[in-house]
Design a protein around this motif. Structure first.
Motif, short mmCIF file in Angstrom:
data_model
loop_
_atom_site.label_atom_id
_atom_site.label_comp_id
_atom_site.label_asym_id
_atom_site.label_seq_id
_atom_site.Cartn_x
_atom_site.Cartn_y
_atom_site.Cartn_z
N LYS A 5 -1.99 -6.85 5.46
CA LYS A 5 -2.87 -6.89 6.64
C LYS A 5 -3.90 -8.01 6.51
O LYS A 5 -4.12 -8.77 7.43
N ALA B 186 0.84 -1.20 0.00
CA ALA B 186 0.00 0.00 0.00
C ALA B 186 0.87 1.24 0.00
O ALA B 186 0.48 2.29 -0.53
N TYR C 289 1.91 9.35 4.79
CA TYR C 289 1.14 10.45 4.19
C TYR C 289 1.91 11.76 4.35
O TYR C 289 2.06 12.55 3.41
N TYR D 228 -1.13 8.26 9.33
CA TYR D 228 -0.08 7.27 9.04
C TYR D 228 1.14 8.02 8.50
O TYR D 228 1.00 8.93 7.67
N VAL E 69 -6.34 -0.56 4.09
CA VAL E 69 -5.56 -1.79 4.29
C VAL E 69 -6.13 -2.68 5.40
O VAL E 69 -5.91 -3.89 5.40
N TYR E 70 -6.90 -2.11 6.32
CA TYR E 70 -7.49 -2.93 7.40
C TYR E 70 -8.95 -3.26 7.10
O TYR E 70 -9.73 -3.54 8.02
N ILE F 165 0.12 4.62 -2.17
CA ILE F 165 -0.10 5.93 -1.54
C ILE F 165 0.87 6.95 -2.14
O ILE F 165 0.48 8.06 -2.52
N ASN G 274 -5.59 3.59 11.43
CA ASN G 274 -4.35 3.37 12.17
C ASN G 274 -3.85 4.75 12.60
O ASN G 274 -3.65 5.60 11.72
N SER H 228 -4.00 -3.90 0.59
CA SER H 228 -2.74 -4.64 0.59
C SER H 228 -2.94 -6.05 1.13
O SER H 228 -3.81 -6.28 1.97
N1 PMP Z 1 -1.47 2.28 5.43
C1 PMP Z 1 -1.67 1.98 6.71
C2 PMP Z 1 -2.74 2.67 7.47
C3 PMP Z 1 -0.86 1.03 7.35
O1 PMP Z 1 -1.05 0.74 8.63
C4 PMP Z 1 0.16 0.40 6.61
C5 PMP Z 1 1.04 -0.61 7.25
N2 PMP Z 1 0.61 -1.82 6.85
C6 PMP Z 1 0.33 0.75 5.27
C7 PMP Z 1 -0.49 1.70 4.71
C8 PMP Z 1 1.41 0.16 4.43
O2 PMP Z 1 1.04 -1.06 3.91
P1 PMP Z 1 2.07 -1.97 3.09
O3 PMP Z 1 2.88 -2.71 4.09
O4 PMP Z 1 1.21 -2.85 2.26
O5 PMP Z 1 2.91 -1.06 2.27
#
Ligand code: PMP
Ligand code: GLN
Length: 416
Positions: free
Chosen positions: A251, A116, A144, A141, A220-221, A120, A190, A248
């Motif tokens: 998770k 993810a 961002y 997060y 992602v959640y 992003i 998150n 993704s």
């Molecule tokens: N967005 C959020 C809110 C996350 O908690 C995370 C961590 N998993 C990610 C993005 C990044 O995901 P990925 O490990 O798939 O890059």
């Protein structure tokens, strides 16, 4: 580690914007790593239980793992197509239809990314010009903040306050303006664990529409919710044509190290993000893509079972944290629980988190790192624990946390 002082111009280069955007630069100019890396480093050094960085201590389904092993053995080890293999794009489209009724064309409306995180980054870099404003909730997060700053954007935040971490509609509206180009939503959230209801989603769509802003929805959640449904903002009236949705395999299927993510949405926005993605990584982990496609096609019961197991772990850790004297803000989603350490006499959760691995053998993440200055003050006593760990591990962590006051109660570093 400090910025490269021997190369003066390097201290004022774009990478420093990214570092500042994610709060990695201290008041004295010192440069840190991300809080996840820092806390995992401390946990490893002190052999502490790592409830800091959010990754499961058990792999996802064995048969899915074997599919990736077989793919490597079969020789699927060269570049995948930039936008991802077709079976995976089809599986992503199928998943969005099965769970949410969203229809997507796998050719033009879906792109596979390197986690993810890359989705992003690609989305932000694709649409934000220097001076453009980007709205997020706060805490946010870390990536961002980093990517908004790297793009030269101006980060506007809407506070989420305990105990329910829901935004105030007036503060939400006030964060938008004529320069707003993008609003980033993380749902389920998150680190706060909140799942936003349709009223909040509709307020965001209304503001985004009024200011002609793009919506980037980090979901992602999406499958880790307890008793509340996850509603993708893309399904709300008027939202789809301006929304990029990100998720993704990390998770949902407990394969965080595979770094297979994806984004989906209307073709013009997907093409914009995909164009940038091509120059971030070109393409993403070939042998994992087919395995993730199979995972996405698994029966609904597997998704439900995972959330059920996680709910038991949430309750175990939340009860233990409550018994240890914390105020617990029980999450409706994610595998993260936020607590207030103030009832135990601690007011600097960042300092506390840096001492805990050594002193009591448990690592956690302070919420202040997900905030800029005002937000950091507001969240100074809050800590986040991850509960995606085996039950005996969580029980041991709870037992250790019960001794926190005794171990650290006299330390002025954390009490004020
Ligand atoms: N967005 C959020 C809110 C996350 O908690 C995370 C961590 N998993 C990610 C993005 C990044 O995901 P990925 O490990 O798939 O890059
Ligand atoms: N998303 C995970 C968390 O919030 C970790 C991500 C990372 O290490 N960058 O804990």
């Amino acid at each position: 580690m400090t910025p490269a002082e021997d190369i003066p111009w390097l201290t004022d280069s774009p990478w420093m914007d990214a570092a500042r955007g994610a709060n990695l630069v201290g008041a004295d100019g010192s440069l840190g790593t991300t809080i996840f890396e820092e806390m995992t480093g401390l946990a490893v050094r002190h052999q502490a239980i790592n409830l800091g960085q959010g990754f499961p201590d058990e792999d996802g389904p064995g048969p899915i793992r074997e599919l990736a092993q077989e793919a490597i053995a079969r020789g699927e080890n060269q570049y995948a197509p930039g936008k991802g293999i077709l079976p995976l794009r089809e599986a992503i489209a199928g998943h969005q239809r099965r769970f949410y009724g969203i229809g997507l064309d796998p050719e033009t409306q879906v792109v596979v990314t390197t986690g993810a995180t890359e989705a992003i980054a690609a989305a932000i870099l694709a649409v934000v010009r220097p001076g453009d404003e980007v709205v997020t909730f706060e805490p946010f997060y870390d990536s961002y903040g980093a990517m908004i700053a790297l793009a030269g954007g101006v980060h506007r935040t809407v506070p989420l306050r305990a105990p329910d971490f829901q935004p105030d509609p007036e503060e939400l509206a006030a964060a938008f303006g004529p320069r707003t180009r993008l609003v980033i939503l993380n749902n389920p959230h998150n680190p706060c664990g909140v799942v936003f209801g349709t009223e909040v989603l509709d307020l965001i769509v209304e503001q985004a529409t009024r200011h002609d802003a793009v919506i980037l929805s980090d979901e992602v959640y999406e499958h880790l919710t307890f008793d509340v449904p996850h509603v993708p903002i893309a399904t709300r009236p008027g939202a789809f044509d301006r929304t990029l949705t990100v998720s993704s395999a990390g998770k949902t299927f407990s394969f965080t190290g595979w770094k297979i993510g994806w984004l989906s949405g209307p073709a013009p926005l997907v093409a914009a993000a995909r164009t940038v993605k091509q120059f971030l990584s070109y393409s993403s982990g070939t042998p994992f893509q087919g395995a993730v496609a199979s995972a996405l096609n698994l029966d609904d019961s597997l998704y439900r079972g995972f959330a059920e197991t996680l709910r038991g772990k949430r309750d175990l850790l939340s009860d233990g944290l409550r018994a240890a004297g914390f105020t617990v803000y029980e999450p409706q989603g994610t595998y993260l629980v936020t607590v207030d350490t103030a009832p135990l006499g601690f007011h600097d959760a960042a300092a506390l988190a840096r001492l805990m691995p050594e002193r009591i053998g448990v690592a956690a993440i302070p919420l202040s790192v997900f905030c800029h200055d005002d937000g950091a003050r507001r969240t100074a006593s809050l800590l986040r624990f991850a509960f995606c760990k085996r039950e005996p591990v969580l029980r041991e962590a709870v037992a250790r946390l019960g001794g926190l006051s005794e171990a650290l109660g006299q330390s002025s570093a954390v009490s004020r």
